[in-house]
Scaffold this motif. Structure first.
Motif, short mmCIF file in Angstrom:
data_model
loop_
_atom_site.label_atom_id
_atom_site.label_comp_id
_atom_site.label_asym_id
_atom_site.label_seq_id
_atom_site.Cartn_x
_atom_site.Cartn_y
_atom_site.Cartn_z
N LYS A 63 -1.36 6.17 2.41
CA LYS A 63 -2.64 5.54 2.68
C LYS A 63 -2.58 4.64 3.92
O LYS A 63 -3.59 4.08 4.33
N ILE A 64 -1.39 4.52 4.49
CA ILE A 64 -1.20 3.62 5.63
C ILE A 64 -1.59 4.31 6.93
O ILE A 64 -1.19 5.44 7.20
N ASN A 65 -2.38 3.60 7.74
CA ASN A 65 -2.81 4.11 9.04
C ASN A 65 -2.25 3.25 10.16
O ASN A 65 -1.38 3.66 10.92
N THR A 66 -2.72 1.98 10.23
CA THR A 66 -2.26 1.07 11.29
C THR A 66 -0.99 0.32 10.91
O THR A 66 -0.30 -0.23 11.76
N ASN A 86 2.40 4.62 1.03
CA ASN A 86 2.65 5.06 2.39
C ASN A 86 1.65 6.11 2.88
O ASN A 86 1.29 6.16 4.06
N GLU A 138 -8.84 -0.98 3.28
CA GLU A 138 -10.25 -0.56 3.19
C GLU A 138 -10.35 0.85 2.60
O GLU A 138 -9.66 1.77 3.00
N GLU A 141 -5.55 -4.26 7.37
CA GLU A 141 -6.87 -3.63 7.42
C GLU A 141 -6.87 -2.26 6.73
O GLU A 141 -7.93 -1.71 6.38
N ASP A 142 -5.69 -1.71 6.49
CA ASP A 142 -5.57 -0.39 5.87
C ASP A 142 -6.01 -0.37 4.40
O ASP A 142 -6.14 0.72 3.82
N LEU A 181 0.84 -1.19 0.00
CA LEU A 181 0.00 0.00 0.00
C LEU A 181 0.88 1.25 0.00
O LEU A 181 1.95 1.26 0.64
N THR A 183 -1.16 -2.36 9.13
CA THR A 183 -1.60 -3.75 8.93
C THR A 183 -2.56 -3.82 7.75
O THR A 183 -3.00 -2.79 7.22
N LEU A 198 2.40 -4.39 4.07
CA LEU A 198 1.65 -4.31 5.32
C LEU A 198 1.85 -5.57 6.16
O LEU A 198 2.12 -6.65 5.63
N ASN A 215 -9.54 1.85 -0.37
CA ASN A 215 -8.52 2.23 -1.34
C ASN A 215 -8.68 1.51 -2.68
O ASN A 215 -9.36 0.49 -2.78
#
Length: 338
Positions: free
Chosen positions: A135-138, A133, A145, A142-143, A131, A140, A222, A147
């Motif tokens: 767009k990365i939150n956690t 960078n 979602e 689950e990120d 993914l 993991t 991730l 996108n």
């Protein structure tokens, strides 16, 4: 001046020469057996491993008349179809797809493939959810979602396994903006800003992921938490913990905690026992050559040959492993041998 009669004579001579050449070719190929290994798109691991095995077989089984080649495909699901139709004699499959096909679930609910057999586990199929960078939150999986995310080519094993893993996260394709791209096309689309990420399961190192990091695409692989692994395995108990060691990919100096499932070499039970025995024996007696093909092949040993397999062995492979002293579990003994 060429007369009509002369033209007829030349035509007859040409036809005779064609027939002679055809007869000679048929005589030469009469005792040869051609086998094709269905793989996946060229940017992953299936293709070089399949081509590498084919080269080893063609080299060492030349006197046996066996000629092998690797062919690219859309991946595991198409490979099942190629085996059924006899358009490939062997295929590399994700463990999930092999199990689904043999037991008749999910995509194979109305189309069970009872004749599917296994030759060997080859290497772990390591899940790479990548993914961008920004767009990365956690950090993991689950990120993904919300996108633009490639789930793999349509009808591929990548698509199937990605969807099953998403179900374990309570996600469906409606929760992302799905694309259906191969490995190299996924990274290219991310580089061009047309895609946020994608699923690229393969052995490590995966060339497309190496290219992603080396070419400066601002994206990352991730991670998968223990909780996510547990919920995914509630959908299909096919995955296990896998650590991608630091340094596997350019500029990545820490371990990546992800998951994997086995990749299998599969075949139809219709392929004769002698041929499969020779293919299996030759493969395991020349592992040093396989190791030189791709680093993922270094996972191939007699000790790990049956790891993760859930589909019975082909009787030819069963014969070889029994001779080699491998303890074959009851559930992997081919029905033909009982």
């Amino acid at each position: 001046m060429i007369t009509k009669k002369t033209k007829v004579i030349f035509t007859v001579i040409g036809l005779l020469l064609t027939m002679v050449v055809g007869f000679r070719a048929a005589a030469i190929n009469k005792d040869k057996q051609f086998v094709s290994v269905a793989t996946a798109s060229t940017g992953g691991t299936y293709y070089p491993i399949g081509v590498g095995m084919a080269n080893i077989w063609s080299t060492h089984l030349k006197e046996e008349g066996i000629r092998a080649s690797g062919q690219s495909s859309a991946g595991s699901i198409e490979n099942i179809d190629l085996l059924r139709k006899g358009e490939a004699q062997l295929a590399i499959l994700q463990g999930l797809i092999a199990t689904d096909a043999y037991t008749g679930v999910r995509n194979f609910e109305e189309n069970r493939y009872k004749d599917l057999r296994t030759i060997s586990m080859l290497w772990p199929n390591v899940e790479h959810f990548v993914l961008m960078n920004n767009k990365i939150n956690t950090g993991t999986i689950e990120d993904i979602e919300g996108n633009r995310f490639s789930v793999g080519p349509q009808a591929s094993g990548t698509e199937q396994s990605t969807v099953v893993m998403m179900q374990g996260l309570d996600l469906t394709k409606k929760d992302i903006r799905p694309e259906y791209l191969g490995y190299d096309d996924t990274i290219s689309a991310m580089r061009d800003g047309r895609l946020d990420g994608g699923s690229l399961p393969a052995g490590i190192p995966t060339s497309a992921i190496t290219d992603m990091y080396a070419s400066g695409v601002k994206a990352s692989v991730l991670e998968v938490t223990d909780e996510q692994l547990n919920t995914i395995n509630q959908e299909s108990n096919s995955w296990y913990r896998f650590t991608i060691p630091a340094g596997t990919y350019p500029k990545v100096d820490k371990d990546i905690q992800t998951i994997a499932q086995p990749n299998l070499l599969a075949v139809s039970k219709q392929l004769d026992e002698k041929t499969v025995y020779l293919l299996t024996k030759t493969l395991y007696e020349n592992l040093d050559e396989m190791y030189a093909v791709h680093s993922s092949a270094k996972n191939m040993t007699l000790e790990t040959a049956l790891d993760g397999i859930s589909v019975p062995l082909h009787i030819g492979a069963y014969k070889y492993f029994t001779e080699a002293g491998v303890d074959v579990p009851e559930e992997l003994i081919p029905p033909e041998a009982k």
